[in-house]
Every structure is written in C-alpha cells, then in structure tokens.
Design an enzyme around this catalytic site. Structure first.
Site, PDB file in Angstrom:
ATOM      1  N   HIS A 120       0.861  -1.199   0.000  1.00  0.00           N
ATOM      2  CA  HIS A 120       0.000   0.000   0.000  1.00  0.00           C
ATOM      3  C   HIS A 120       0.889   1.238   0.000  1.00  0.00           C
ATOM      4  CE1 HIS A 120      -2.838   3.036   1.333  1.00  0.00           C
ATOM      5  NE2 HIS A 120      -3.783   2.228   0.921  1.00  0.00           N
ATOM      6  N   GLU A 122       0.769   3.947   1.529  1.00  0.00           N
ATOM      7  CA  GLU A 122       1.074   4.525   2.843  1.00  0.00           C
ATOM      8  C   GLU A 122       2.244   3.784   3.491  1.00  0.00           C
ATOM      9  OE1 GLU A 122      -2.910   4.478   4.439  1.00  0.00           O
ATOM     10  OE2 GLU A 122      -3.443   6.085   3.050  1.00  0.00           O
ATOM     11  N   GLU A 192      -3.665   2.202  -7.368  1.00  0.00           N
ATOM     12  CA  GLU A 192      -4.025   3.281  -6.452  1.00  0.00           C
ATOM     13  C   GLU A 192      -3.118   4.479  -6.704  1.00  0.00           C
ATOM     14  OE1 GLU A 192      -6.324   1.882  -2.817  1.00  0.00           O
ATOM     15  OE2 GLU A 192      -4.217   1.830  -2.302  1.00  0.00           O
TER      16      GLU A 192
END
Ligand code: PGA
Length: 271
Positions: A120, A122, A192
């Site tokens: 991800h 983050e 993403e």
C-alpha cells in the site's frame, strides 16, 4: 441499456466497454475495505453488524474487510457464518523470529485471513517499504496460502511529469522478477494513484482505464484472468462509473469502508 453519465458524447465507446465487461464474466468483482488505523471494539461491532445485515451472500461479488491487527480475531468471530472474507493490511516477509512488532503470513493464515494488502502506498511512503521488500512480502503471503493484493500507483509528481506508467511498470517488475508472472493467478492487483488516496480526487474513468489496461498487458498470459481493483477516493457516487469499465474488477476502499451505508452501496454497485 445503462450508459454511464460520463460518456454522453461517446455512446459507441460506452457500449463497447460494457459489452467487453460482460464477456469477462469469469472475473468476479471484488470489493476490499481497508480500515487502516481506525476503529475500536465497540465501533467495529456496530459497523460489522450493519454490514453483515446488508450483505448476506446472495450477491455476485466478493467482499473482504481488512481491520487493524489487534481486531483480526474480533472481526473473524463476527464474520463467522457470513460470506464476507477476512483480510489484513500488511505482513512481514519472514515466517518467525526476532522481529519485534511484526506479524507473519502464517499468523494471518492461522487467524483465517484469506487476503493481505501488500505495498500500500502509505507503507511504501511512510514505512519506506522498497520494491524489493514488497516483492518479498508478496512471496511470503503466497507461501502461507494467502492471496496478496498488490498495490501499485504513481505520485502526483510522476503523473504531472508523464512518467506514471514507468513507475507502475517498475513496481510490477520488482515482483515479477522475484516470483515470476505465473503466480499471479493467485493474486489480485490494485491500481491506487497516490494523489487520489484519501484526497477526495478520483482518477477519471479514462485515466483509470488506461492504467488498468496497461497493467493487464504486463501480465502476459494471465492478462485476462487477474482481478485488478481501482483504489483512491472511491465512494458510492462514483463507484458505478468505475465498475462499468472493462478492465476494472472492483475497488480497494479506505474511507468508504468505515461507513456501512456507503460500503454496502459500493458492494452492491460491484455486482
Ligand atoms: P481512500 O483510500 O478510499 O480513503 O482514498 C483507499 C486506500 O488507501 O486503499
């Protein structure tokens, strides 16, 4: 025939997209809720009661919830007898040992997790996870029988400089080099764009479809088999437009997964 409202000037294109989606009936839609570092025992229970009441298995899409580690067992117990599947937000690449604070893939499997989010943005940005570490985590997840959800996506700077496909290709190639492409029949990809995550800015359908098509092409022989999710400010009001696209097989949700009505509306749009 339903026509997405963003295609008023291109009905022929809209029809082609919808038709090619229908011919890909084998790729079941998937909605993944990433709770990130949110929740507590009380709020989780309330949220899950509302979600399980609204999603009872007669639907044609898979739904996964990824709570923070301390709540995996709570969520596992509440989801018992529900068609909603348990997942986790990250994993360590080693199976056991002196890695304080880390959680291994076999521990996640022990708790009945079936999916785990890998790479991800983050974690890539805030925990400095390198492409190589992401590849190792991907392999560790598969070794323990989990399905990795591999996230890739470009920064705003990459997008503005027009090098977004290079970034995505680099992130994908790091994993391909480590595991080969054949293992992607037991993986999920998620596009993403970093600039769309948690910002309220969604990629336009054209931007998302371009990257999804590109990612699909990178998969070679498995290109039509692998599910590729879109993530980044997906909400009930824009989910249907994204799901209508031929190469988008569902969504990875952050904020919208914390609101039962919003989450259920997106799951229903994915059917
Ligand atoms: P968001 O997060 O839906 O809140 O933009 C998506 C994600 O981080 O997976």
């Amino acid at each position: 025939m339903f026509k997405p409202s963003w295609l008023p000037l291109a009905p022929a294109l809209g029809e082609v997209l919808l038709l090619s989606k229908a011919s890909n009936a084998k790729r079941r839609q998937l909605v993944v809720g990433n709770w990130k570092m949110n929740g507590n025992l009380r709020e989780n229970a309330d949220l899950l009661v509302a979600i399980t009441n609204g999603w009872q298995g007669e639907h044609g899409a898979d739904v996964v919830i990824c709570p923070p580690f301390p709540y995996l067992n709570q969520v596992r117990e509440i989801l018992h007898n529900s068609p909603i599947i348990l997942g986790a937000q990250t994993v360590h690449d080693q199976d056991k040992g002196a890695f304080t604070g880390e959680v291994s893939a076999s521990m996640l499997a022990d708790l009945d997790c079936k999916f785990v989010i890998i790479g991800h943005n983050e974690r890539r940005r805030m925990q400095h996870e390198s492409d190589q570490q992401v590849a190792e985590k991907f392999a560790a997840a598969q070794k323990a029988g989990l399905t990795p959800i591999l996230c890739v996506g470009e920064s705003l700077q990459d997008r503005e400089q027009g090098i977004y496909l290079e970034t995505i290709s680099r992130q994908l190639n790091a994993v391909f080099a480590h595991t080969g492409k054949d293992v992607f029949d037991k993986a999920v990809l998620a596009y993403e764009p970093v600039w769309a995550v948690g910002t309220g800015k969604t990629a336009t359908p054209e931007q998302a479809e371009e990257v999804h098509k590109f990612m699909r092409a990178q998969l070679g022989a498995l290109s039509e088999k692998v599910r590729i999710l879109y993530g980044g400010s997906v909400k009930a009001h824009n989910a249907q437009q994204l799901f209508a696209l031929a190469d988008i097989d569902g969504a990875l949700l952050g904020g919208a997964s914390l609101d039962a009505n919003e989450f259920l509306a997106i799951c229903k749009a994915a059917e």
